[in-house]
Design a protein around this motif. Sequence first.
Motif, short mmCIF file in Angstrom:
data_model
loop_
_atom_site.label_atom_id
_atom_site.label_comp_id
_atom_site.label_asym_id
_atom_site.label_seq_id
_atom_site.Cartn_x
_atom_site.Cartn_y
_atom_site.Cartn_z
N PHE A 8 0.62 -1.13 -0.11
CA PHE A 8 0.01 0.29 0.28
C PHE A 8 0.98 1.48 -0.05
O PHE A 8 0.20 2.22 0.46
N ARG A 11 -0.19 4.70 -0.88
CA ARG A 11 -1.74 4.64 -0.32
C ARG A 11 -2.34 5.53 0.59
O ARG A 11 -1.35 5.00 1.98
N ASP A 95 -7.66 7.09 -0.74
CA ASP A 95 -6.79 6.04 -1.42
C ASP A 95 -7.97 4.53 -0.28
O ASP A 95 -9.14 4.22 -1.42
N TYR A 144 -9.54 6.12 -8.87
CA TYR A 144 -8.83 4.69 -7.26
C TYR A 144 -9.76 4.84 -6.39
O TYR A 144 -9.51 6.36 -5.73
N ARG A 146 -10.80 2.15 -2.24
CA ARG A 146 -11.50 0.96 -2.06
C ARG A 146 -12.09 1.38 -0.88
O ARG A 146 -11.69 2.01 -0.15
N ASN A 187 -13.36 2.60 -10.79
CA ASN A 187 -12.42 1.74 -10.24
C ASN A 187 -12.27 2.06 -8.85
O ASN A 187 -11.32 2.06 -8.25
N CYS A 227 -9.14 -4.21 -0.27
CA CYS A 227 -8.64 -3.60 -0.68
C CYS A 227 -7.47 -2.96 -1.00
O CYS A 227 -6.80 -1.77 -1.57
N ALA A 228 -6.65 -4.45 -1.70
CA ALA A 228 -5.10 -4.29 -2.00
C ALA A 228 -5.93 -3.13 -4.25
O ALA A 228 -7.09 -3.96 -4.38
N GLU A 229 -5.10 -2.86 -4.47
CA GLU A 229 -4.99 -2.49 -5.46
C GLU A 229 -5.42 -4.10 -6.77
O GLU A 229 -6.16 -3.43 -7.91
N THR A 230 -4.66 -4.68 -6.37
CA THR A 230 -5.58 -6.08 -7.23
C THR A 230 -6.39 -6.96 -6.85
O THR A 230 -6.85 -7.20 -8.11
N GLN A 232 -10.75 -7.04 -7.49
CA GLN A 232 -11.33 -6.96 -8.08
C GLN A 232 -12.89 -7.07 -7.44
O GLN A 232 -14.07 -6.88 -7.92
#
Length: 303
Positions: A8, A11, A95, A144, A146, A187, A227-230, A232
Amino acid sequence: MENTQLSFKDRVVVVTGAGGSLGRCYALSFAERGAKVVVNDLGGTAKGSGESSSAADAVVAEIKANGGEAVANYDSVENGEAIIKTAIEAFGRVDVLVNNAGILRDSSFKKMTNEDWDLIHKVHVDGAFNLTKAAWPHMLEQQYGRIINTSSAAGLYGNFGQANYGAAKLGLLGLTNTLAIEGQKHNVFTNAIAPAAASRMTEALFPEAVIKGMKPELIAPLVVSLCAETSQENGSIFEVGAGWIGKLRWQRSAGVSFNPQEELTAEAVAERWADICDFTEYDTPANAMESSAPMMRNLGIKM
């Protein structure tokens, strides 16, 4: 200090109610992975009275002692704009938002007061709304975000003495579902969890042996993963506790179709009641369109 597997770095994470238990574990976990963290905690009691800066300050000190970056915020979640403002002023962006803060006002419905009802909704539902409303434009602009909302088994299934809490917690699932739809193309993903963990709000509800096994540290990994960018994942609800994680979905019986061109009576419904409630065959509608599909088919409309 940074864990590079799910990083993160750069972030900014806002965690409400982060002065203890679950919120503290979330804040520490994100900081360990390189996030800059806003540790929000009003410092009040489990019933929502009083305030203190000591809880948030202690977590910030703990993060900094481990080499991380964090700032404290002591506002009530009713003032969500001020909490997000802290993130923007300190770190320039937001973020991740974890709507974790909560209180209890348990009472049988017969004895429940308007204050018991209103205060629970102000903290849980209005609080999540206020924080998310303030963070939303920043997330949309940067394409972006989450968001994690905190539901509860009391909202999913009901629980004696928690009509106020259960209604608020299921309301948060409705908020989650719509935010997921509106944020997806930007996103910005929103999910909900129903955690079972030892805290000052739950310590009186479970035996000591259960409390020892329901460590808040066992909830944080799911939140961090979502909450990770990866990730979905979007518009989902997970039950989690004691090292177990499961995803929930709506399940609906196949139902019964009556002729919409003919009169439908209560007697006809009663006669087919067993069939209406038969789950031998079922579907799992994931959105409002899928939910209305059998009604449209009954009208001869193809979808």
